[in-house]
Write a protein that holds these residues in place. Structure first.
Motif, PDB file in Angstrom:
ATOM      1  N   TYR A  55       6.048   6.439   3.441  1.00 33.69           N
ATOM      2  CA  TYR A  55       6.627   5.382   2.611  1.00 33.69           C
ATOM      3  C   TYR A  55       7.973   5.846   2.088  1.00 33.69           C
ATOM      4  O   TYR A  55       8.260   7.043   2.048  1.00 33.69           O
ATOM      5  N   ARG A  56       8.782   4.868   1.714  1.00 35.34           N
ATOM      6  CA  ARG A  56      10.092   5.180   1.144  1.00 35.34           C
ATOM      7  C   ARG A  56      10.359   4.201   0.026  1.00 35.34           C
ATOM      8  O   ARG A  56      10.043   3.015   0.125  1.00 35.34           O
ATOM      9  N   ILE A  69       2.713  -1.762   1.164  1.00 34.77           N
ATOM     10  CA  ILE A  69       3.348  -0.957   0.120  1.00 34.77           C
ATOM     11  C   ILE A  69       2.346   0.064  -0.411  1.00 34.77           C
ATOM     12  O   ILE A  69       1.134  -0.152  -0.361  1.00 34.77           O
ATOM     13  N   THR A  70       2.877   1.164  -0.888  1.00 34.62           N
ATOM     14  CA  THR A  70       2.062   2.170  -1.558  1.00 34.62           C
ATOM     15  C   THR A  70       2.403   2.093  -3.037  1.00 34.62           C
ATOM     16  O   THR A  70       3.571   2.061  -3.415  1.00 34.62           O
ATOM     17  N   ASN A 112       5.203  -0.003 -10.536  1.00 33.76           N
ATOM     18  CA  ASN A 112       4.127   0.831 -10.001  1.00 33.76           C
ATOM     19  C   ASN A 112       4.226   1.035  -8.485  1.00 33.76           C
ATOM     20  O   ASN A 112       3.431   1.773  -7.911  1.00 33.76           O
ATOM     21  N   VAL A 113       5.185   0.362  -7.856  1.00 37.43           N
ATOM     22  CA  VAL A 113       5.357   0.510  -6.417  1.00 37.43           C
ATOM     23  C   VAL A 113       6.084   1.830  -6.149  1.00 37.43           C
ATOM     24  O   VAL A 113       7.163   2.073  -6.676  1.00 37.43           O
ATOM     25  N   ILE A 114       5.471   2.650  -5.317  1.00 36.87           N
ATOM     26  CA  ILE A 114       6.075   3.932  -4.958  1.00 36.87           C
ATOM     27  C   ILE A 114       7.009   3.739  -3.771  1.00 36.87           C
ATOM     28  O   ILE A 114       8.053   4.364  -3.685  1.00 36.87           O
ATOM     29  N   GLY A 115       6.606   2.862  -2.861  1.00 36.95           N
ATOM     30  CA  GLY A 115       7.477   2.609  -1.721  1.00 36.95           C
ATOM     31  C   GLY A 115       6.877   1.682  -0.698  1.00 36.95           C
ATOM     32  O   GLY A 115       5.701   1.349  -0.734  1.00 36.95           O
ATOM     33  N   LYS A 116       7.731   1.271   0.210  1.00 32.30           N
ATOM     34  CA  LYS A 116       7.334   0.422   1.339  1.00 32.30           C
ATOM     35  C   LYS A 116       6.939   1.342   2.493  1.00 32.30           C
ATOM     36  O   LYS A 116       7.608   2.341   2.762  1.00 32.30           O
ATOM     37  N   VAL A 117       5.858   0.978   3.179  1.00 35.85           N
ATOM     38  CA  VAL A 117       5.329   1.831   4.240  1.00 35.85           C
ATOM     39  C   VAL A 117       6.096   1.607   5.538  1.00 35.85           C
ATOM     40  O   VAL A 117       6.371   0.476   5.927  1.00 35.85           O
TER      41      VAL A 117
END
Length: 174
Positions: A55-56, A69-70, A112-117
């Motif tokens: 993820y980024r 999303i993570t 709370n979104v760490i990133g898109k997978v």
């Protein structure tokens, strides 16, 4: 003694191969992607248990319905689910695991979104990563490499003259 040296040499090549695999798994970090191991089957069949996904961090505007999303769930947990609805006004996402029958009970706030997978995942690599992070395994791998170096210095291989003589003998026989 040569048999022991041969076994240690083979084991050390396996260790080097493991290190190379680990580096390949970690390589996307250079492009800003962070790896995470899939621990549950909620995203089957897209992401299998034991897979490594990446993820980024992504701006809110660039996350769309259908993207995975993570995000943070609770104190220490991370979850990867698919966005089924995006609410521009509240800055939240309604998510659902691909294998789940229902949507997640509460929306995910963008904070709370760490990133898109990333679309790429490596099946079963998570088992390898988990195994190779074990301190005992790391110690055994290091010991094998040290033994290989010690064997190379203590047990001499063929000397140049012996190799040359052997090559000449092979040439005469052919």
């Amino acid at each position: 003694m040569k048999i022991v040296k041969g076994v240690i040499r083979i084991a050390s090549w396996l260790v080097y191969l493991c290190i190379a695999c680990y580096l390949l798994i970690a390589a996307p970090i250079i492009a800003g992607y962070k790896p995470v191991v899939v621990l549950s089957g909620s995203m089957e069949p897209t992401y299998h248990v034991g897979s490594v996904i990446y993820y980024r961090q992504t701006p809110f505007e660039d996350i769309r319905e259908g993207d995975a999303i993570t995000f943070r769930a609770g104190e220490d947990g991370m979850v990867t689910h698919r966005v089924v609805k995006k609410n521009e006004l509240s800055g939240t996402f309604q998510t659902k695991g691909d294998a789940n029958q229902t949507e997640d009970p509460s929306p995910v706030e963008y904070k709370n979104v760490i990133g898109k997978v990333w679309k790429i995942s490596i099946p079963y690599a998570g088992y390898f990563v988990a195994y190779s992070r074990n301190i005992t395994v790391i110690g055994i791998m290091a010991a094998i490499i040290v033994l290989n170096v010690v064997c190379d210095s203590l047990i001499p291989g063929k000397k140049e003259g012996e190799e040359r003589a052997e090559n000449e003998k092979k040439e005469r026989l052919s």
